[in-house]
Design a protein around this motif. Structure first.
Motif, PDB file in Angstrom:
ATOM      1  N   ASP A 210       1.001  -1.173   0.006  1.00  0.00           N
ATOM      2  CA  ASP A 210      -0.100   0.085   0.020  1.00  0.00           C
ATOM      3  C   ASP A 210       1.008   1.212   0.020  1.00  0.00           C
ATOM      4  OD1 ASP A 210       0.961  -0.273   2.609  1.00  0.00           O
ATOM      5  OD2 ASP A 210      -0.917   0.397   3.680  1.00  0.00           O
ATOM      6  N   GLU A 211       2.171   1.211  -0.147  1.00  0.00           N
ATOM      7  CA  GLU A 211       3.002   2.287  -0.349  1.00  0.00           C
ATOM      8  C   GLU A 211       3.228   2.833  -1.472  1.00  0.00           C
ATOM      9  OE1 GLU A 211       5.978   2.233   3.763  1.00  0.00           O
ATOM     10  OE2 GLU A 211       6.198   0.607   2.519  1.00  0.00           O
ATOM     11  N   THR A 212       3.407   4.067  -1.711  1.00  0.00           N
ATOM     12  CA  THR A 212       3.623   4.701  -3.097  1.00  0.00           C
ATOM     13  C   THR A 212       5.181   4.951  -3.250  1.00  0.00           C
ATOM     14  OG1 THR A 212       1.607   6.096  -2.861  1.00  0.00           O
ATOM     15  CG2 THR A 212       3.191   6.817  -4.377  1.00  0.00           C
ATOM     16  N   LEU A 213       5.602   4.685  -4.538  1.00  0.00           N
ATOM     17  CA  LEU A 213       6.858   4.695  -4.721  1.00  0.00           C
ATOM     18  C   LEU A 213       7.054   5.879  -5.974  1.00  0.00           C
ATOM     19  CD1 LEU A 213       9.940   3.921  -4.292  1.00  0.00           C
ATOM     20  CD2 LEU A 213       9.463   2.186  -6.096  1.00  0.00           C
ATOM     21  N   VAL A 214       7.800   6.972  -5.738  1.00  0.00           N
ATOM     22  CA  VAL A 214       8.037   7.864  -6.747  1.00  0.00           C
ATOM     23  C   VAL A 214       9.149   7.929  -7.276  1.00  0.00           C
ATOM     24  CG1 VAL A 214       7.601  10.389  -7.308  1.00  0.00           C
ATOM     25  CG2 VAL A 214       6.033   9.325  -5.725  1.00  0.00           C
ATOM     26  N   LEU A 215       9.530   7.883  -8.554  1.00  0.00           N
ATOM     27  CA  LEU A 215      10.775   7.823  -9.101  1.00  0.00           C
ATOM     28  C   LEU A 215      11.121   9.469  -9.442  1.00  0.00           C
ATOM     29  CD1 LEU A 215      13.170   6.555 -10.439  1.00  0.00           C
ATOM     30  CD2 LEU A 215      11.832   6.323 -12.736  1.00  0.00           C
ATOM     31  N   ILE A 216      12.482   9.800  -9.139  1.00  0.00           N
ATOM     32  CA  ILE A 216      12.869  11.032  -9.584  1.00  0.00           C
ATOM     33  C   ILE A 216      13.926  10.729 -10.367  1.00  0.00           C
ATOM     34  CG2 ILE A 216      14.153  13.276  -8.544  1.00  0.00           C
ATOM     35  CD1 ILE A 216      13.016  12.654  -5.911  1.00  0.00           C
ATOM     36  N   GLY A 217      13.692  11.331 -11.640  1.00  0.00           N
ATOM     37  CA  GLY A 217      14.929  11.362 -12.757  1.00  0.00           C
ATOM     38  C   GLY A 217      15.017  12.653 -13.595  1.00  0.00           C
ATOM     39  N   LEU A 273       8.731  11.799 -11.128  1.00  0.00           N
ATOM     40  CA  LEU A 273       9.115  13.246 -10.729  1.00  0.00           C
ATOM     41  C   LEU A 273      10.416  13.772 -11.742  1.00  0.00           C
ATOM     42  CD1 LEU A 273       8.955  16.053  -9.448  1.00  0.00           C
ATOM     43  CD2 LEU A 273      10.190  15.216  -7.551  1.00  0.00           C
ATOM     44  N   THR A 274      10.031  14.495 -12.829  1.00  0.00           N
ATOM     45  CA  THR A 274      11.001  14.866 -13.748  1.00  0.00           C
ATOM     46  C   THR A 274      10.863  16.218 -14.189  1.00  0.00           C
ATOM     47  OG1 THR A 274      12.078  14.029 -15.726  1.00  0.00           O
ATOM     48  CG2 THR A 274       9.488  13.962 -15.651  1.00  0.00           C
ATOM     49  N   LYS A 275      11.662  16.610 -15.255  1.00  0.00           N
ATOM     50  CA  LYS A 275      11.648  18.004 -15.888  1.00  0.00           C
ATOM     51  C   LYS A 275      10.962  17.667 -17.204  1.00  0.00           C
ATOM     52  CE  LYS A 275      16.353  17.897 -17.815  1.00  0.00           C
ATOM     53  NZ  LYS A 275      16.101  17.950 -19.277  1.00  0.00           N
ATOM     54  N   PRO A 276      10.595  18.999 -18.094  1.00  0.00           N
ATOM     55  CA  PRO A 276       9.886  18.616 -19.261  1.00  0.00           C
ATOM     56  C   PRO A 276      11.243  17.876 -20.168  1.00  0.00           C
ATOM     57  CG  PRO A 276       9.269  20.548 -18.357  1.00  0.00           C
ATOM     58  CD  PRO A 276      10.172  20.024 -17.418  1.00  0.00           C
ATOM     59  N   GLY A 277      10.892  16.963 -20.989  1.00  0.00           N
ATOM     60  CA  GLY A 277      11.906  16.392 -21.624  1.00  0.00           C
ATOM     61  C   GLY A 277      11.216  15.117 -22.736  1.00  0.00           C
ATOM     62  N   TYR A 278      11.575  15.252 -23.598  1.00  0.00           N
ATOM     63  CA  TYR A 278      10.953  14.191 -24.743  1.00  0.00           C
ATOM     64  C   TYR A 278      10.979  12.795 -24.201  1.00  0.00           C
ATOM     65  CZ  TYR A 278       9.046  11.766 -28.912  1.00  0.00           C
ATOM     66  OH  TYR A 278       8.585  11.214 -29.839  1.00  0.00           O
ATOM     67  N   TYR A 293       6.075  17.215 -13.040  1.00  0.00           N
ATOM     68  CA  TYR A 293       7.036  17.638 -13.741  1.00  0.00           C
ATOM     69  C   TYR A 293       7.248  19.208 -13.357  1.00  0.00           C
ATOM     70  CZ  TYR A 293       3.467  19.986 -16.899  1.00  0.00           C
ATOM     71  OH  TYR A 293       2.707  20.719 -17.536  1.00  0.00           O
ATOM     72  N   VAL A 294       8.573  19.561 -13.204  1.00  0.00           N
ATOM     73  CA  VAL A 294       8.793  20.927 -12.760  1.00  0.00           C
ATOM     74  C   VAL A 294       8.662  21.914 -13.680  1.00  0.00           C
ATOM     75  CG1 VAL A 294      10.625  22.127 -11.507  1.00  0.00           C
ATOM     76  CG2 VAL A 294      10.442  19.761 -11.295  1.00  0.00           C
ATOM     77  N   GLU A 295       8.090  23.217 -13.689  1.00  0.00           N
ATOM     78  CA  GLU A 295       8.099  23.952 -14.715  1.00  0.00           C
ATOM     79  C   GLU A 295       9.409  24.429 -15.229  1.00  0.00           C
ATOM     80  OE1 GLU A 295       6.317  27.514 -13.024  1.00  0.00           O
ATOM     81  OE2 GLU A 295       7.833  27.951 -11.773  1.00  0.00           O
ATOM     82  N   ARG A 296       9.458  24.679 -16.522  1.00  0.00           N
ATOM     83  CA  ARG A 296      10.642  25.356 -17.488  1.00  0.00           C
ATOM     84  C   ARG A 296      10.202  26.064 -18.412  1.00  0.00           C
ATOM     85  NH1 ARG A 296      15.116  21.320 -20.341  1.00  0.00           N
ATOM     86  NH2 ARG A 296      16.803  22.800 -20.099  1.00  0.00           N
ATOM     87  N   GLN A 316       0.745  16.545 -13.662  1.00  0.00           N
ATOM     88  CA  GLN A 316       0.643  17.646 -12.747  1.00  0.00           C
ATOM     89  C   GLN A 316       1.925  18.552 -12.947  1.00  0.00           C
ATOM     90  OE1 GLN A 316      -2.259  17.788 -11.480  1.00  0.00           O
ATOM     91  NE2 GLN A 316      -2.177  19.457  -9.769  1.00  0.00           N
ATOM     92  N   ARG A 317       1.856  19.769 -12.998  1.00  0.00           N
ATOM     93  CA  ARG A 317       2.918  20.654 -12.867  1.00  0.00           C
ATOM     94  C   ARG A 317       3.218  21.213 -11.604  1.00  0.00           C
ATOM     95  NH1 ARG A 317       3.674  26.289 -15.086  1.00  0.00           N
ATOM     96  NH2 ARG A 317       5.311  26.411 -16.582  1.00  0.00           N
ATOM     97  N   LEU A 318       4.564  21.348 -11.371  1.00  0.00           N
ATOM     98  CA  LEU A 318       5.168  21.921 -10.165  1.00  0.00           C
ATOM     99  C   LEU A 318       6.161  23.324 -10.289  1.00  0.00           C
ATOM    100  CD1 LEU A 318       7.009  18.699  -8.842  1.00  0.00           C
ATOM    101  CD2 LEU A 318       4.583  19.717  -8.157  1.00  0.00           C
ATOM    102  N   SER A 319       5.849  24.091  -9.613  1.00  0.00           N
ATOM    103  CA  SER A 319       6.642  25.364  -9.544  1.00  0.00           C
ATOM    104  C   SER A 319       8.112  24.842  -9.042  1.00  0.00           C
ATOM    105  CB  SER A 319       6.106  26.363  -8.875  1.00  0.00           C
ATOM    106  OG  SER A 319       6.308  26.156  -7.278  1.00  0.00           O
ATOM    107  N   ARG A 320       8.859  25.761  -9.340  1.00  0.00           N
ATOM    108  CA  ARG A 320      10.421  25.360  -9.218  1.00  0.00           C
ATOM    109  C   ARG A 320      10.482  25.468  -7.552  1.00  0.00           C
ATOM    110  NH1 ARG A 320      14.738  27.176 -13.502  1.00  0.00           N
ATOM    111  NH2 ARG A 320      13.625  26.669 -15.477  1.00  0.00           N
ATOM    112  N   GLU A 321       9.760  26.363  -7.040  1.00  0.00           N
ATOM    113  CA  GLU A 321       9.814  26.510  -5.641  1.00  0.00           C
ATOM    114  C   GLU A 321       9.273  25.216  -4.697  1.00  0.00           C
ATOM    115  OE1 GLU A 321       8.149  29.740  -1.968  1.00  0.00           O
ATOM    116  OE2 GLU A 321       7.489  29.887  -3.946  1.00  0.00           O
TER     117      GLU A 321
END
Length: 361
Positions: A210-217, A273-278, A293-296, A316-321
């Motif tokens: 029941d735990e959530t795993l978020v990948l950061i790349g 969780l990532t940045k905008p990229g193809y 994704y972090v706004e860019r 879902q879009r995130l601000s850099r802050e």
């Protein structure tokens, strides 16, 4: 009968997104024509290239383009980029002679560039057929960042000449507009499909069902991540690149899982969780993996990439802050309750291979 010969791939080292676009096409070409020779020229680490393209015959270490100078994964150094292009183009003939020498030594039958314009210019000088493949081009990217630069036209001229010299510039969906090019041809998305290995990952990391795993790349760009001050989110664990600054039991370095392809991690996690990229956006959409994704806003590809992702996936879009402070509880919760949609299909792979076959006959 078609006989596969020598394909020479020139690959940008500006992040891993260019490799992510090329690898599925080249691997499919190799599957169709195993009696082939494949050379890849790039400044990317050889281990990274061979992990994505295991059948490569030869890797030539050589940087044919640098894209943009970056302070980190999200911040373009505009003045430094302009200075680098001025220096590069001052010595244009020297660089071109170097690239021509590499191609003469390799004697390829066809060039595939994503998207070093120097290699395309050398191919034109040697009368070697060439294909450009990318969702962007450096001339339009530079123009977006420095439209008021007094020498912009002079800097972009050799880029545009080289890109337009290719037999075709294949633009996989979603690509940025390229009004300066005369040879563009739209094709479907390009992305590799991975396999979910979630049960094994849960066992290795000691996670409950029941735990959530978020990948950061962040797509191969240097960015020192510090999650030490991020607030803990109940039931949420983070799977991070090596070197992430956090000594916490909810943060896991992905190297503890062994040498697993990034696409398998994307397929295995609950969110990405990532940045905008193809590559990141398309591969997530192909697996139905929700994306934070972090706004860019300054990146000229972002508007098209984001529209496409929100149409073909959950995002879902995130601000850099928000990203810097780790204020992700609300956007992550909102992301995970979005309704699922049909996964995108990487139809551009076969379309690109067909172009390679057509030009190598």
């Amino acid at each position: 009968m078609f006989k596969a010969r020598h394909l020479y791939v020139a690959l940008s080292g500006h992040g891993f997104g260019h490799l992510a676009q090329v690898a599925p096409v080249v691997n499919a070409w190799q599957c169709r024509h195993p009696a082939r020779r494949l050379t890849i020229q790039t400044a990317l680490p050889e281990t990274v290239v061979r992990a994505r393209i295991p059948g490569v015959s030869c890797i030539v270490i050589g940087e044919a383009d640098f894209g943009l100078r970056m302070a980190d994964a999200l911040t373009v150094q505009i003045d430094a980029s302009l200075a680098a292009y001025r220096t590069f183009h001052t010595d244009w003939e020297h660089h071109l002679t170097w690239q021509i020498g590499l191609l003469r030594e390799a004697t390829p039958d066809l060039i595939l560039a994503d998207i070093p314009y120097l290699t395309l210019a050398a191919a034109a000088r040697l009368d070697i057929p060439a294909v450009a493949l990318c969702s962007l081009n450096w001339a339009d990217v530079l123009a977006a960042y420095a439209p008021e630069s007094p020498d912009l036209d002079r800097l972009c001229a050799p880029m545009l000449d080289a890109y337009n010299s290719a037999a075709v510039f294949l633009c996989p969906e979603p690509s940025m507009p390229m009004p300066t090019l005369r040879n563009v041809h739209a094709i479907g998305p390009i992305g590799v499909l991975g396999r979910s290995q979630r049960p094994l990952i849960d066992h290795r990391l000691g996670l409950r069902d029941d735990e959530t795993l978020v990948l950061i790349g962040l797509s191969g760009m240097e960015m020192r991540l510090s999650l030490t001050h991020w607030p803990r989110l109940p039931g949420v664990h983070w799977l991070t690149p090596p070197g992430t600054d956090a000594q916490r039991d909810d943060v896991h370095d992905w190297t503890v899982l062994g040498a697993r392809p990034m696409v398998d991690l994307i397929a295995s996690c609950d969110a990405f969780l990532t940045k905008p990229g193809y590559g990141a956006f398309v591969e997530a959409a192909c697996h139905g993996t929700p994306v934070l994704y972090v706004e860019r806003d300054d990146w000229p590809e972002e508007p098209g990439l984001s529209r496409w992702l929100h149409t073909h996936g959950r995002a879902q879009r995130l601000s850099r802050e928000q990203f810097a402070q780790g204020n992700l509880e609300v956007p992550l919760r909102e992301l995970l309750v979005l309704p699922a949609c049909e996964s995108a299909a990487p139809t551009g792979i076969d379309e690109a291979v067909t172009w390679l076959e057509r030009l190598m006959r």
